[in-house]
Design a protein around this motif. Structure first.
Motif, PDB file in Angstrom:
ATOM      1  N   LEU A   1       0.830  -1.191   0.000  1.00  0.00           N
ATOM      2  CA  LEU A   1       0.000   0.000   0.000  1.00  0.00           C
ATOM      3  C   LEU A   1       0.863   1.238   0.000  1.00  0.00           C
ATOM      4  CD1 LEU A   1      -2.118  -1.449   2.898  1.00  0.00           C
ATOM      5  CD2 LEU A   1      -2.950  -1.248   0.563  1.00  0.00           C
ATOM      6  N   GLU A   2       0.313   2.301  -0.534  1.00  0.00           N
ATOM      7  CA  GLU A   2       0.973   3.593  -0.385  1.00  0.00           C
ATOM      8  C   GLU A   2       0.104   4.432   0.525  1.00  0.00           C
ATOM      9  OE1 GLU A   2       1.378   5.778  -4.019  1.00  0.00           O
ATOM     10  OE2 GLU A   2       1.683   7.649  -2.894  1.00  0.00           O
ATOM     11  N   GLN A   3       0.759   4.951   1.565  1.00  0.00           N
ATOM     12  CA  GLN A   3       0.007   5.703   2.542  1.00  0.00           C
ATOM     13  C   GLN A   3      -0.337   7.075   1.996  1.00  0.00           C
ATOM     14  OE1 GLN A   3       1.333   4.297   6.068  1.00  0.00           O
ATOM     15  NE2 GLN A   3       1.251   6.233   7.105  1.00  0.00           N
TER      16      GLN A   3
ATOM     17  N   TYR B   1      -5.185   4.794   1.976  1.00  0.00           N
ATOM     18  CA  TYR B   1      -4.110   4.086   1.278  1.00  0.00           C
ATOM     19  C   TYR B   1      -4.452   3.874  -0.191  1.00  0.00           C
ATOM     20  CZ  TYR B   1      -2.489   2.683   5.937  1.00  0.00           C
ATOM     21  OH  TYR B   1      -2.045   2.675   7.228  1.00  0.00           O
TER      22      TYR B   1
ATOM     23  N   PRO C   1       2.697   0.342   5.972  1.00  0.00           N
ATOM     24  CA  PRO C   1       1.688   0.321   4.917  1.00  0.00           C
ATOM     25  C   PRO C   1       1.723  -0.934   4.051  1.00  0.00           C
ATOM     26  CG  PRO C   1       3.476   1.774   4.289  1.00  0.00           C
ATOM     27  CD  PRO C   1       3.806   1.251   5.652  1.00  0.00           C
TER      28      PRO C   1
END
Ligand SMILES: NC(=O)c1ccc[n+]([C@@H]2O[C@H](COP(=O)([O-])OP(=O)(O)OC[C@H]3O[C@@H](n4cnc5c(N)ncnc54)[C@H](OP(=O)(O)O)[C@@H]3O)[C@@H](O)[C@H]2O)c1
Ligand SMILES: NC(=O)c1ccc[n+]([C@@H]2O[C@H](COP(=O)([O-])OP(=O)(O)OC[C@H]3O[C@@H](n4cnc5c(N)ncnc54)[C@H](OP(=O)(O)O)[C@@H]3O)[C@@H](O)[C@H]2O)c1
Lengths: 201, 201
Positions: free
Chosen positions: A181-183, A197, B163
């Protein structure tokens, strides 16, 4: 068009308890009224959570599981048109995953509940067609969200984390293979922490 | 004096994978080097995470599980003095929970590892005595933290949420009865979201 998913969970990741009934739509794991505690932020409304409400309302088509739609299990043996009264807040097509076929259910204000019996990809195809250039919101519960996450069909995950744990129930990410995931951001209020995310492929 | 707990977890709540070894202290669930990914924020240091580092360093006594201390299982069949070299960052007493008795292990810089075989309450009593007016930090892993949470012995929970999800491993809150928390704050950086909660009784 972006496929988003908003889900409110406890700090230990539960979106609902076991043994859901009409009287206790969130199940009985957290005791009476724990669903209200989970969704307290929602009750506080747009004033307190402007970004979150704005984002949820922009979708043009919605997908949800049958248990989020209501307490009827097995065949549709009684009239049920959702928890939201005559004019649900969706104002567009809502695709309800179920194994039990049923005719579409039009409601006031532009919401129509469509019952999809041929699986999550079919529901997504129909939502895409209905949404056009607009967004699609996978709306819960966790059983439905987990299937879409596992299939790689969600672009943005917006979690609303309530400040308590439940210890049992239907858990987000249960059985979902590892995700990167990318925050995007995090914001806390007394009743909830909003986490956003992007799901990476 | 406050009992705090800092733990870095994946978004699905895991603090470690299964099958931990000396080569893979975080277990093999996330593939090679996933522990580095989990603790990336820690590697970024005090500059990027000043509050978190300051808070961690203020404790005067520490408690950890034997698996966090090292990869030796069963009897102490070889010399092992922790992952942290000759001068560990604790600079005070560290009480290591284990079923396998061992003499205290003094290190440079004021750290001494004490091995406690009579349970979590005994370790807490010894930490309290050692800390005086200072704070106590329950330092991990999740197996240890879960026991202290279940016993109601943690005042402040500081989670550092990385993340990504892992899908399997040792999970925070697993088997812990429901907890009520008061949200203190939340802050996100690209590598981690810091969440801070007071545990309510
Ligand atoms: N925390 C939140 O933000 C949030 C959001 C939404 C809902 N909720 C709560 O969560 C609970 C419902 O969640 P849930 O996880 O139990 O269930 P859910 O995802 O809402 O619904 C699961 C049901 O949908 C049908 N379904 C799901 N996938 C299907 C597929 N691929 N093909 C055919 N049918 C499929 C099945 O019903 P049938 O086999 O019976 O047809 C299945 O039992 C409720 O308590 C609700 O109030 C919480
Ligand atoms: N994510 C993080 O922030 C973080 C922090 C710390 C550690 N970790 C990682 O987490 C892993 C270790 O965590 P873990 O949950 O597997 O284990 P742990 O909590 O570090 O240690 C568990 C072990 O401690 C001993 N123990 C625990 N409670 C006891 C009690 N009440 N009485 C006697 N002995 C007791 C037992 O060892 P024996 O029976 O063998 O004596 C038990 O197997 C490692 O991979 C570590 O690198 C991650």
């Amino acid at each position: 068009m972006t496929v988003t998913c908003d889900l409110t969970i406890t700090l230990d990741g539960y979106a609902a308890g076991h043994r859901q009934t009409e009287q206790r739509p969130f199940g009985d794991d957290g005791g009476d009224g724990w669903g209200d505690r989970l969704h307290a932020w929602y009750g506080e409304g747009r004033e307190e959570h402007p970004d979150e409400f704005d984002r949820m309302l922009t979708a043009k088509a919605f997908i949800m599981g049958r248990n989020m739609f209501g307490p009827v299990r097995g065949p549709w043996d009684r009239p049920w048109t959702g928890w939201w009264g005559d004019e649900p807040p969706y104002h567009g097509p809502v695709f309800v995953l179920t194994h039990h076929p049923r005719e579409p259910q039009p409601m006031a204000g532009g919401t129509t509940f469509h019952f999809v019996t041929d699986g999550i990809e079919a529901a997504m195809d129909r939502a895409r067609e209905a949404a056009g250039d607009g967004g699609i919101s996978v709306h819960g519960g966790a059983t439905t969200v987990n299937q879409y996450l596992a299939a790689g069909l969600i672009d943005e995950l917006r979690l609303h984390v309530a400040p308590f744990t439940l210890g049992a129930g239907v858990r987000l990410f249960d059985g979902v293979p590892p995700l990167n995931l990318e925050q995007l951001d995090a914001r806390s209020t007394p009743s909830v922490t909003h986490l956003r995310y992007r799901v990476l492929r």
